[in-house]
Design an enzyme around this catalytic site. Sequence first.
Site, short mmCIF file in Angstrom:
data_model
loop_
_atom_site.label_atom_id
_atom_site.label_comp_id
_atom_site.label_asym_id
_atom_site.label_seq_id
_atom_site.Cartn_x
_atom_site.Cartn_y
_atom_site.Cartn_z
N ARG A 53 0.85 -1.21 0.00
CA ARG A 53 0.00 0.00 0.00
C ARG A 53 0.87 1.25 0.00
NH1 ARG A 53 -1.89 2.05 4.61
NH2 ARG A 53 -2.54 0.06 5.50
N LYS A 202 -4.21 7.22 -20.44
CA LYS A 202 -4.28 7.78 -21.80
C LYS A 202 -2.95 7.57 -22.54
CE LYS A 202 -8.22 8.96 -20.10
NZ LYS A 202 -8.52 10.28 -19.52
C1 LIG Z 1 -9.06 10.77 -18.35
C2 LIG Z 1 -8.66 12.05 -17.80
C3 LIG Z 1 -8.61 12.25 -16.40
C4 LIG Z 1 -9.03 11.18 -15.42
O1 LIG Z 1 -8.20 10.07 -15.48
P1 LIG Z 1 -8.69 8.55 -15.17
O2 LIG Z 1 -7.45 7.78 -15.37
O3 LIG Z 1 -9.76 8.24 -16.19
O4 LIG Z 1 -9.22 8.54 -13.79
C5 LIG Z 1 -8.19 13.48 -15.94
N1 LIG Z 1 -7.84 14.48 -16.79
C6 LIG Z 1 -7.88 14.33 -18.12
C7 LIG Z 1 -7.47 15.45 -19.00
C8 LIG Z 1 -8.30 13.11 -18.68
O5 LIG Z 1 -8.34 12.97 -19.99
#
Ligand SMILES: *Cc1c(COP(=O)(O)O)cnc(C)c1O
Length: 385
Positions: A53, A202
């Site tokens: 953790r 992403k």
């Molecule tokens: C997807 C996204 C998030 C959130 O991220 P997660 O990994 O989906 O929790 C935050 N900011 C931006 C610009 C994003 O595209």
Amino acid sequence: MACKQDDINTRCIHGGGRINTDGLRPISMPIFQTASFSHIEPGHNGSGFDYTRESNPTRSYLEKTVASLEGAADAIAFTSGMAAINTLFEIFNPGDHIICGDDLYGGSVRLLKLIGEKNGLNVSAVSVEDPEEIKKVINKNTKAIYIETPSNPMMHITDIRVCAQLAHEVGALLVVDNTFLSPYFQNPLSLGADVVIHSGSKFLSGHNDTISGFICVSDTELAGKLRLLTKTIGNGLAPFDAWLVQRGIKTLGVRMERQQENAIELASWLSSLDFVKKVYYPGLAGHPGKEINEAQARGAGSMISFEVDSSERAVKILQGVKIITFAESLGGVESLITYPLIQTHADVPSERREKLGITDRLLRLSVGLENISDLKNDIINASGN
Ligand SMILES: *Cc1c(COP(=O)(O)O)cnc(C)c1O
């Protein structure tokens, strides 16, 4: 320390340093799938690791790599981008004032509303791309300016250097969500930002196969505060997911370059189509933020928003595409198209959506690695033109 483009490809692969686990010298950092680590004697674990953790070698190696890509003193890996953002907002206190962009990832808007307000934060959402709008609301209680550049989904460009100066004048932090350009194209810490956020789901991981998030900071004291919060809350990234993100990062440079190449071509091609009324892409001539983006970033990325002539057309494209996929998320090798109005930005109040231009005709495209002619034909065939 700013990352230069000529060495960032090396950092994507070797930023975590040489791996030497018990003299085995593996090329890929192994997945340390263990909850706990044995101790040598009271108060001394011998390895620096106690309990996953708090920290784990696979996660730590990834954190070192991401810190190296952002030129950060420290980076912390979370179970999601939202977990990272939520943990960051735990450092503020009731009564603190936060200025954020009015065009933000929908989940961040929801977090500030659902949790930020309950925790007593005063949030001003303004058009941060115009520094005058920031000056109107900034005050001695302001503890952070929170921005995305390019913003989601309208692709506004905000001057990071100017925001850093405004924030620092009142002792506030500048936080930049750098998800859209990734550290390959932009390093906000080198421009004066204090905190960088990433959704690692992403571009960093890049394959639409895992969820993760990061906080990168330039100050070790702030890093210590955030690490204590992460250990307390228990939202650190699991070893297997850390390994997936690590593997994705190895090809970050080649993916970013090729996806951008496709995006540049698609953005100008979309602009030439009769049924496309507006194209929002910071690399396109005429984009109001093009010069500022060029002054602070090394590329315009591969996210494009565009407005078509009718909501019927928008729905037709979403339902008709066969190579591009109608799905949320972005940044992966697969091209995805989404409808911000009812998908990613449903929680944004309707007046704010209207003002921003998030209409029933707006589509957001994350351009992947497919053949460019296949992508164009897919859009034409789906549009009914
Ligand atoms: C997807 C996204 C998030 C959130 O991220 P997660 O990994 O989906 O929790 C935050 N900011 C931006 C610009 C994003 O595209």
